[in-house]
Design a protein around this motif. Structure first.
Motif, mmCIF file in Angstrom:
data_model
loop_
_atom_site.group_PDB
_atom_site.id
_atom_site.type_symbol
_atom_site.label_atom_id
_atom_site.label_comp_id
_atom_site.label_asym_id
_atom_site.label_seq_id
_atom_site.Cartn_x
_atom_site.Cartn_y
_atom_site.Cartn_z
ATOM 1 N N UNK A 1 37.041 50.076 29.857
ATOM 2 C CA UNK A 1 36.017 49.659 28.890
ATOM 3 C C UNK A 1 35.788 48.143 28.865
ATOM 4 N N UNK A 2 36.410 47.415 29.767
ATOM 5 C CA UNK A 2 36.158 45.958 29.829
ATOM 6 C C UNK A 2 35.455 45.582 31.117
ATOM 7 N N UNK A 3 35.868 46.194 32.196
ATOM 8 C CA UNK A 3 35.203 45.890 33.459
ATOM 9 C C UNK A 3 36.144 45.939 34.658
ATOM 10 N N UNK A 4 35.513 45.788 35.822
ATOM 11 C CA UNK A 4 36.256 45.889 37.079
ATOM 12 C C UNK A 4 35.889 44.713 37.967
ATOM 13 N N UNK A 5 36.913 44.221 38.762
ATOM 14 C CA UNK A 5 36.601 43.132 39.692
ATOM 15 C C UNK A 5 37.171 43.477 41.071
ATOM 16 N N UNK A 6 36.253 43.561 42.034
ATOM 17 C CA UNK A 6 36.681 43.769 43.424
ATOM 18 C C UNK A 6 36.595 42.419 44.128
ATOM 19 N N UNK A 7 37.674 42.007 44.808
ATOM 20 C CA UNK A 7 37.626 40.758 45.595
ATOM 21 C C UNK A 7 37.969 41.107 47.040
ATOM 22 N N UNK A 8 37.132 40.639 47.950
ATOM 23 C CA UNK A 8 37.443 40.868 49.372
ATOM 24 C C UNK A 8 37.632 39.504 50.021
ATOM 25 N N UNK A 9 38.807 39.326 50.685
ATOM 26 C CA UNK A 9 39.097 38.060 51.361
ATOM 27 C C UNK A 9 38.963 38.256 52.868
ATOM 28 N N UNK A 10 38.261 37.322 53.524
ATOM 29 C CA UNK A 10 38.072 37.400 54.988
ATOM 30 C C UNK A 10 38.564 36.114 55.651
ATOM 31 N N UNK A 11 38.966 36.207 56.921
ATOM 32 C CA UNK A 11 39.251 34.957 57.634
ATOM 33 C C UNK A 11 37.938 34.179 57.816
ATOM 34 N N UNK A 12 38.030 32.843 57.662
ATOM 35 C CA UNK A 12 36.813 32.018 57.796
ATOM 36 C C UNK A 12 36.466 31.896 59.283
ATOM 37 N N UNK A 13 35.145 31.889 59.593
ATOM 38 C CA UNK A 13 34.712 31.743 60.995
ATOM 39 C C UNK A 13 34.850 30.283 61.398
ATOM 40 N N UNK A 14 35.345 30.027 62.640
ATOM 41 C CA UNK A 14 35.466 28.623 63.078
ATOM 42 C C UNK A 14 34.433 28.284 64.126
#
Ligand code: ADP
Length: 568
Positions: free
Chosen positions: A555-568
């Protein structure tokens, strides 16, 4: 070798001394004989030249023999062999002497001699006879025997022998030292070469040893090459066996372990030192044992699947092949747990897909039947049912699209030729796509953060963000918000989608990424959900080494975080 040479030289010295002793003995004897002969002849000449015709032969014999000593015996014999006088016996009783060898010889040639053994005295006697007119004078004297000679010269021989022996041993020792010195030197460097302190034997200062040194160097060189190549081969085979994923066990004809690798120990849950142990005692599994016996007996390979409880349940596939030469067997064991799991997932997926397709189709069929049978007449109802059919068809299309997407994603396991994708740009696209939809329920989509690039396919990243934002709208409350944040965190690129919705209960958080898993099936269906959105998100993130994090409060909310390697 040294001892043998010294022994050989000693024996040789002894033999030489013995031979020279014998020769010396013979020479001394000969010389003595010569002297004895000339003494007898000289005495005979002296006696005969001082002859006194008035005196009888017997008297002369006795007197002269007495004067001569040395045990000389003088006998006078006439030409018929009759004894005329004798210095020792009564000549009248003496037998005819013409037959005595020396007398017979003197009768024939004028002079005769012989050595004869006398049993009376027990020694050899030298007899010399010479004819003087009509009388034969015979002089005899005892000869020293060989033992006496030997006794005479033995001490000198013994002293000479000891001295020669000492000299020989010293000489041989010195010689041996000199001869063996280069060998000892060679032995020393050879052991250094064998001990790995040197690689080569240096050139010898002794020319005679050069071929040996060359030969040894050649030989050590060759052995070194062979050993190296054998070591390389064994290392190669060792590494293959050690690092291969499959477990490998080689058994002899009595099914004792000859060779096994770490993978086999792990897969069978065994200790690591199996060498020489009876395999039947190690793995007490009826199926494995009877398959092993059958493979060896029938000399044909057998494949066997086995369920084994280790820390968790594992599925093993065992290939048993008989080894012809040693009559044993080789076993290759692979872990097929993942394969089995994938098979199960596929089977479940197919069943789920059929079910998911069937539900909207049944609904569509129902409405279509109602309409075709004229049960729905007024225009309002027809419109209502047509809308319902359209909704189900849209759901079907969504479902089929998601299934196709999953199938497509499963095929591209290792993506190549990736492009640089700006997460913020893609998020902006998604926001503009879904803003209208969100505003219908008064939901606001906000985007913030900085541009950051990752290596990926733009379309798939768009799909990922679309699914997350779509869920954030679907499971939000009316007039809620969706916050999209893009940026860098801990050396990685990230995108977070946060909503103010219904939240996900803790016990469901692990499972929502599974295919067709929904927390609230009715709500998902009502909103047109397929139950595949998050499994597509998981798949796409996995393709680009992405990491998913989820925080949610009911009843408060949801947080999805996706972490990726940065492109060089
Ligand atoms: P669906 O098509 O049902 O949305 P998903 O795979 O996208 O399928 O999501 C699986 C389930 O996870 C959903 O049915 C829902 O119960 C839950 N879920 C996903 N996203 C959210 C969210 N933002 N808030 C609450 N629940 C969510």
């Amino acid at each position: 070798m040294r001892k043998r040479i010294i022994l050989f030289c000693t024996v040789l010295t002894f033999a030489a001394l013995a031979i020279s002793g014998a020769i010396a003995l013979f020479a001394v004897e000969q010389r003595y004989l010569k002297e004895a002969r000339s003494f007898l002849i000289g005495s005979m000449e002296a006696v005969m030249s001082s002859g006194d015709s008035a005196v009888s032969f017997d008297t002369i014999a006795r007197e002269k023999a007495g004067a001569l000593k040395n045990g000389v015996r003088i006998t006078f014999i006439d030409l018929d062999g009759v004894v005329l006088g004798d210095s020792e016996a009564d000549y009248r009783t003496m037998p005819d002497h013409a037959g005595r060898a020396e007398v017979a010889e003197a009768l024939r040639t004028g002079f005769g001699e012989e050595i004869r053994h006398s049993d009376t005295v027990g020694v050899d006697l030298l007899y010399v006879a010479k004819k003087y007119g009509d009388v034969i004078a015979r002089f005899a004297m005892p000869l020293k025997n060989e033992q006496i000679f030997a006794a005479d010269i033995l001490p000198s021989i013994i002293i000479a022998s000891i001295l020669s022996l000492i000299a020989a041993v010293i000489a041989v020792n010195l010689l041996m030292k000199r001869i063996l010195k280069p060998f000892y030197e060679l032995q020393k460097v050879l052991s250094e070469v064998l001990g790995g302190k040197r690689t080569k034997i240096p050139e010898s200062e002794y020319a005679e040893l050069s071929p040996v040194v060359e030969g040894l160097n050649e030989m050590t060189g060759r052995i070194d090459t062979y050993v190296k190549s054998i070591r390389q081969q064994t290392e190669k085979i060792d590494n293959i066996i050690r690092y291969m994923q499959e477990g490998m066990i080689l058994l002899d004809e009595d099914l004792h372990v000859l060779l096994s690798n770490e993978a086999a120990h792990e897969l069978f849950g065994l200790e690591s030192d199996l060498n020489g142990k009876n395999f039947l005692h190690l793995v007490r599994n009826k199926e494995v044992i009877s398959s092993l016996h059958a493979a060896v007996r029938e000399q044909k390979p057998i494949v066997l699947d086995l369920k084994k409880k280790l820390s968790e349940m594992r599925y093993l596939r065992i290939f048993i092949s008989p080894v012809q030469k040693s009559a044993g067997a080789i076993m290759l064991v692979s872990d097929i747990t993942e394969l089995k799991r994938a098979e199960n997932v596929r089977r479940e997926f197919t069943a789920n897909v059929s079910h998911e397709l069937k539900t909207p189709l049944t609904t569509i069929k129902g409405f279509a039947e109602l309409m075709s049978e004229g049960m729905v007449k007024d225009e309002r109802s027809i419109n209502k049912y047509a809308m319902l059919i359209r909704f189900e068809v849209e759901r079907l299309i969504n479902l089929i699209n998601d299934i196709l997407r999953i199938a497509e994603l499963e095929e591209t396991s290792i993506p190549v030729n990736l492009e640089e994708v700006d997460l913020k740009e893609v998020a902006e696209d998604v926001r503009s796509l879904l803003t209208e939809e969100a505003s219908k329920r008064g939901i606001r989509i906000k985007l913030q953060g900085e541009s950051v690039k990752i290596s990926a396919f733009r379309d798939s990243i768009k799909q990922l963000i679309l699914n997350l934002v779509d869920n954030a709208i679907k499971y939000n409350r009316d007039k809620g918000t969706v916050d999209i944040t893009v940026g860098r965190k801990g050396g990685k690129a990230f995108i977070a989608v946060e909503d103010t919705g219904i939240g996900i209960p803790k016990e469901h958080q692990q499972r929502i990424f599974e295919r067709f898993y929904r927390v609230d099936k009715a709500r998902s269906k009502k909103t047109g959900g397929t139950g595949l959105g998050l499994s597509i998100v998981k798949h796409i993130a996995g393709l680009y080494k992405g990491e998913i994090k989820l925080t949610s409060e009911i009843e408060e909310g949801t947080k999805f975080t996706i972490l990726f390697p940065i492109a060089h």
